[in-house]
Structures are given as structure tokens and as C-alpha cells.
Design an enzyme around this catalytic site. Structure first.
Site, PDB file in Angstrom:
ATOM      1  N   ARG A   1      -3.738  -2.885  21.928  1.00 49.87           N
ATOM      2  CA  ARG A   1      -3.131  -4.197  21.698  1.00 49.87           C
ATOM      3  C   ARG A   1      -2.076  -4.566  22.736  1.00 49.87           C
ATOM      4  NH1 ARG A   1      -2.573  -4.011  15.069  1.00 49.87           N
ATOM      5  NH2 ARG A   1      -4.809  -4.263  14.665  1.00 49.87           N
TER       6      ARG A   1
ATOM      7  N   LEU B   1       0.817  -1.212   0.000  1.00 51.07           N
ATOM      8  CA  LEU B   1       0.000   0.000   0.000  1.00 51.07           C
ATOM      9  C   LEU B   1       0.853   1.266   0.000  1.00 51.07           C
ATOM     10  CD1 LEU B   1      -2.988  -0.940   2.321  1.00 51.07           C
ATOM     11  CD2 LEU B   1      -2.993  -0.618  -0.150  1.00 51.07           C
TER      12      LEU B   1
ATOM     13  N   GLY C   1       4.257   1.586  -0.955  1.00 51.67           N
ATOM     14  CA  GLY C   1       5.042   1.679  -2.183  1.00 51.67           C
ATOM     15  C   GLY C   1       4.199   1.785  -3.430  1.00 51.67           C
TER      16      GLY C   1
END
Length: 645
Positions: free
Chosen positions: A333, A45, A47
């Protein structure tokens, strides 16, 4: 040190910095853009969006990826969604709230200006992707749907079932293909970057190896963009695709690029538990599942072996809801991962080895109906059943934390340029936006923000002063870099030891997971720093080292892997040095010595509110890296003890 260690953060109010910076940056006129060549390494996404956008603007772009197609970039594995501050749910979201949640989620270890810019451009990403035809989920009336993710009290995550990364990549890929057809972008699949070439201190090219033929080549350009993802596979077992590696960024580090915060690695709480030594990777279950799934373990150790449906409600500990009532199952997380480890360490974990907790959808199915849950997460349930043989509509999923994302990466300034002039780094390959912990659904946001909306404005600021300065690829520096790469390949092929690459890599990964994983301490890190050089020496030993069959001038996947594992063996030492030097806890970097009475991460803002950026000094066996510090200044947010209770 090559170049300049200056963040180049614009002055002025936070909400005006990006606009002011764009207004005062140098430009390249349309008729001059075709005179510049830009190399983009990586076609995920970050590059892919950068290559497509630069091609659309008129630059000549060469895009390299080691996959057989840009469509196979690891971005496809992102499942749950992408954040944007559009406030479609009218629940109080704003650019500032997304900015603040991201700063707080990263435990106040990221640059304010970069994070605010990310939040500011987030809404544009959604408009861009909708225009490309990305099939985001929609409400009954046709408006785009949103769901919640960890670390936020609003619904700002746009999604396409559990396939968001894949759908976004398809949108990006079609934009890239359009530029390939137009001739502005040349695509080089199955080609691995093995070194950066510096000419007069500027990044002016790369050395590559064709993975089909083994041919070593070099390519000159006016600027280099690295978009090569993260280094989570240093742990051997992670949720990353098997090919993900640190080689591009680590070899840029060895050429003088600073590596920032390498110890900041994210452990994702929602993964299918490890089931045996035969595994080569772990499988992610999207964080989006925690919107409707409830996390629990038995209250009593003796109930851990019982089938979940035989444990009554009164004997279940919904520990995230108990410990973090404001966020519950959507705690960030790092916090959720440590909480799962804690209950498993107490002997209340479920499944083989007691390394698992339940993610239960019974209440959601009862409230919403099974069909609604299928619409939201159906493909994730299918993946889970294929791997475990269990139907999660009928019995709870079993999950456990696993290495997922890396917040560390090459140091970049506000322009996304490293300290090496002309070397830009975007997406997960840089360190800039997530601090010590990334909030869910922010990786896709950063990758596309960097590629579509930031780099195309900041790259011209550098290129404007580089007209006519592109060297020929027969320059002495290119030839030297090529010789060095050939010598390294020859050395790998000459080892001719007896061990497999996997056995060495697995040993390294186990050591890192135990000593530099969910929890770290001084003694463990020092032990790792004693053992890693020994393991590296054994890797290269002719008696007990690895064996690489075949030769270099051919299709040779063992050789590919050997080079990547060799880099991991050096990089692992840098990770542990960074973790040892940062004598505090923050986000995913949890030092046992530094925790609150409640067991949460305890920061030391007086001594460690800095970016740690490491400079390569030569052979790690004889010269350790040099530490540079970038102080973090907080003009808008106030440094507080992070709380999700």
C-alpha cells in the site's frame, strides 16, 4: 515512567517462543476466574472477541462501546479479507512466509517475536470463524477460496465478497451475545471512556460518560483492555467512520502509558477521490479489487482530460506493472500510494483536480466474464456507483490514496500489556505487529488473533498476582479522575466561541495531510509544529474558539465531538514530533530527504531500527514528551533494502 519498559520477549528459537511462553505463564484456576472483573473498552473484532472469550473462560467482563450496538463497530468496514497461512492453494505459503511478508511489508520496523506469533495463530482464526458460520467464499468443490493481496506472492486471503469485516463481526457478535445471555459479559453501549484510573501504579478502572444521558460514572476492575481502534481521523478526511477517535489511547498516554510510533499512518491507494469541501469522510474501495483491476494513467499529460475509453492501449501507462514487475498491481500500500501521487504530481492524474488514477476491469471482464467479477466484488461496484454515478463494469474506477489505518498505538510488551501494569491494549490500538506499513488483510488477522488467541493466555499471567487487589470505586483516585473529567467538560462548554468544530478539525487535517501525510520533510514538520499550538490556542479561545451548545448532563453530540477534537489537537503535535525525530524513511513514513535513486524509502538501520515510545511530561506548551527507544533485534530475518521489483 510508570511500570516497566521491557518487551518481555521470550528466549529460545523463534518458532518455540509462543509455546514456551504459554507453558511458563501463570494461570488462574476456573473457580477463581469469576472473582476477577475485566473491563474491555471497544467491541469491534479485537474487543468483541476478547470479551466473548474471557466470558467463556469464566471471568466477569464489562464491555463498553460508544456505538448504539457492538454490531456498529468500525470493523464492519474492512472489506477485502483476512490473512492466514493455511496454504490451501498449495502455492508455497507457510507460517514463515506470512511472518516474513509481514516483517518486510512493515519495512523491518516491528518486533520479530510478535509478528511470528501472529502468523502462527492465523490458521486458528479461520477454523474459529468457520465454526461460527462466517460465510467465507468457497471454491466449486466446497473448499474455502483464497485471493491475493498486496505484498505477497501467494494467495492466503480468505474473504466473504467485499463484506469480510462485517461477516467476521457478526460471528464475533453472536459469540459475545451468547456470553451476555449467560451473564458473564455485561454490555454498556453508547458509553464513552474518558479516562483511565490508576491505583498504586496499576490500571484499576475507567471514567465513563453515558452518551444518552450525559451521566459521568466510574467503574473499578482488576484489569483494563483497550480495543479502541486507530487515530486516522486526526487527518479529518479518512476512510474511518466519523466516530473513530484517539481519546481512549491518548488519555491513557496522559496517565503514563507510552505511545509508540505515532507517525506511522497508512495511506491506502484504493479510495474514491476527494470531490469537495462538503465531504466529512472518504470511501475505501477494497485492495482486493487490485487482483483483477489494472491501475493506469495516460502517458501524456494532454490525454488526462480525455474519456478513458478514448485513450488507446499504447498511450496508457500501467505504472505499477512497469515499476514493480514481480508484484505489479499488488505492490504494498505505501509503495502503491506514493506511485499514484507521483504520476498525479506529474500532471497525468485523471478526474476533477487531476487527483485520481484509473482502476480498470476491462481485461478481467473480457477474460473471466462480467458475472464472475460480480460474484467477487459486486457490492463494491454498487457502492462505487452510488457515490460516483459511474458504472465500473463499463468505465474504469477512479481511485486516489487516502488515510486508512494507523500502525502506531500504545506501546505493549509481548503479553500485550502496556508499561502501566494491568492496562492491556489490543488490535489497532497498539503498535505491535505492523511496523511502518500494514499489509492488506492483516488488520482483521491481528484483531482476532489478539482477542481470541493471545490475550486469553497472557491476561491471566497478570491477574494471577492480583487476587483481592481490586479497589472500590469510591477510592480517592476514582473521585479525583471523575472531578478532572467534569472540569474538562465544563471548560469545553464555557468556550462559547464562534467557530464550528468541523472548521477547526478540517484545518488541522489539511495541515497534517500537507506536512505529515504521504511525504514529510524537516521544514514541513517544523512548520506544522509551529502552527498546531496556535490552532489549539484558537480552539480554546473565548473570542475565536469553538462553540459547544447544550450542556453536559444531556444527550450532546457536539460535546462528544469537542472532546475528541481537543485530543486530536494535542495528539497531532506528538505525531509530528515523532515524524521529525525519525530522520529516515521507512514504509509509510517517507521523508523526502531520505530516498533511493529510484525514489523508494531509504532506511537508516544503524540509527533508527527502534520503536519510538513517547512518555507524556505535562502540558505540551511547556513540556515536550520524553522519547524512549526499544531496539529491534532481528535474529531470523536479515535487514535488507525492501524491493518489490
Amino acid at each position: 515512567m510508570i511500570g516497566n519498559f521491557d518487551a518481555r520477549t521470550p528466549s529460545g528459537p523463534l518458532d518455540r517462543k509462543w509455546t514456551s511462553h504459554k507453558d511458563h505463564s501463570r494461570l488462574v484456576s476456573p473457580n477463581n476466574r469469576r472473582k476477577f472483573e475485566v473491563i474491555v473498552v471497544g467491541s469491534g473484532l479485537a474487543g468483541g472477541s476478547a470479551a466473548a472469550t474471557l466470558g467463556e473462560l469464566g471471568y466477569r467482563v464489562k464491555c463498553f462501546c460508544y456505538q448504539d450496538s457492538a454490531r456498529r463497530a468500525h470493523s464492519i468496514a474492512a472489506q477485502g479479507g483476512i490473512n492466514a497461512a493455511k496454504n490451501y492453494q498449495n502455492d508455497g505459503d507457510s507460517v514463515y512466509r506470512l511472518f516474513y511478508d509481514t516483517i518486510k511489508g512493515g519495512d523491518f520496523r516491528s518486533r520479530e517475536a510478535n509478528v511470528y506469533r501472529l502468523a502462527e495463530v492465523s490458521s486458528n482464526i479461520i477454523d474459529q470463524c468457520v465454526a461460527q458460520g462466517v460465510p467465507f467464499a468457497r471454491e466449486y468443490g466446497g473448499l474455502l477460496a483464497n485471493r491475493s493481496f498486496g505484498g505477497a506472492q501467494v494467495s492466503r486471503t480468505f474473504y466473504a465478497r467485499g463484506q469480510t469485516g462485517q461477516q467476521l463481526l457478526l460471528g464475533c457478535y453472536q459469540a459475545l451475545c451468547r456470553q451476555i445471555a449467560a451473564g458473564t459479559v455485561q454490555m454498556f453501549p453508547q458509553t464513552e471512556m474518558l479516562d483511565v484510573v490508576l491505583v498504586d501504579g496499576h490500571a484499576k478502572g475507567i471514567v465513563t460518560r453515558n452518551l444518552r444521558t450525559g451521566k459521568i460514572d466510574n467503574v473499578a476492575a482488576d484489569a483494563i483492555v483497550l480495543a479502541t481502534g486507530g487515530y486516522g481521523n486526526v487527518f479529518y478526511l479518512s476512510t474511518n467512520a466519523r466516530g473513530c477517535n484517539v481519546t481512549a489511547t491518548y488519555r491513557a498516554y496522559k496517565k503514563g502509558a507510552l505511545f509508540a510510533n505515532p507517525c506511522f499512518t497508512q495511506i491506502h491507494p484504493t479510495c474514491i477521490p476527494h470531490s469537495g469541501d462538503y465531504q466529512s469522510k472518504l470511501t475505501l474501495m477494497s485492495e482486493s479489487l487490485r487482483n483483477d483491476g489494472r491501475v493506469w494513467v495516460p502517458k501524456q499529460k494532454e490525454d488526462a482530460k480525455k474519456p478513458p475509453n478514448e485513450i488507446p492501449e499504447s498511450d496508457r501507462d500501467y505504472y505499477l506493472e512497469r515499476k514493480y514487475p514481480s508484484y505489479g498491481n499488488l505492490a504494498p500500500r505505501d509503495i502503491s500510494s506514493r506511485a499514484a501521487k507521483e504520476v498525479c504530481d506529474e500532471g497525468r492524474g485523471v478526474g476533477p483536480g487531476g487527483r485520481g488514477v484509473y482502476l480498470d476491469f476491462a481485461d478481467a471482464i473480457k477474460r473471466l466474464g462480467e458475472e464472475t467479477i460480480r460474484e467477487r466484488y459486486g457490492n463494491l461496484f454498487e457502492v462505487y456507483q452510488k457515490i460516483t454515478g459511474e458504472n465500473a463494469y463499463q468505465v474504469p474506477m477512479r481511485i486516489y490514496p487516502a488515510v486508512h489505518y494507523t500502525m502506531g498505538g500504545l506501546w505493549v510488551d509481548y503479553n500485550l500489556m502496556s508499561n502501566i501494569p494491568g492496562l492491556f491494549v489490543i488490535g489497532e490500538a497498539n503498535f505491535s505487529d505492523h511496523g511502518a506499513n500494514r499489509l492488506g488483510a492483516s488488520a482483521l488477522m491481528q484483531g482476532l488473533a489478539d482477542g481470541y488467541f493471545i490475550l486469553p493466555y497472557t491476561l491471566p499471567n497478570y491477574l494471577a498476582g492480583q487476587m483481592g487487589k481490586r479497589p472500590s470505586n469510591d477510592h480517592a483516585e476514582f473521585k479525583k479522575a471523575e472531578r478532572d473529567i467534569r472540569a474538562k467538560i465544563d471548560n469545553l462548554l464555557k468556550i462559547n466561541g464562534k467557530r464550528s468544530l468541523d472548521s477547526i478539525h478540517r484545518e488541522l487535517g489539511t495541515l497534517l495531510w500537507d506536512k505529515c501525510g504521504m511525504a514529510r520533510n524537516k521544514n514541513g514538520l517544523e512548520e506544522a509544529l509551529r502552527k498546531i499550538p496556535d490552532l489549539r490556542e484558537r480552539f480554546w479561545s473565548h473570542d475565536c474558539g469553538i462553540r459547544v451548545p447544550g450542556d453536559g448532563e444531556d444527550f450532546n453530540q457536539s460535546l462528544e465531538r469537542a472532546g475528541r477534537v481537543a485530543d486530536f489537537l494535542e495528539f497531532a503535535e506528538l505525531m509530528c514530533l515523532d515524524a521529525l525525530a525519525r530522520d529516515e524513511s521507512c514504509g509509510a513514513h517517507f521523508r523526502d530527504e531520505h530516498q533511493t535513486p529510484e525514489g523508494e524509502a531509504l532506511r537508516d538501520d544503524e540509527n533508527f531500527a527502534d520503536v519510538f515510545a513517547w512518555e507524556f511530561q505535562g502540558n505540551p506548551a511547556t513540556a515536550g514528551p520524553k522519547l524512549h527507544r526499544e531496539p529491534l533485534h532481528f535474529e531470523t530475518v536479515h535487514l535488507t533494502q525492501r524491493s518489490y521489483k
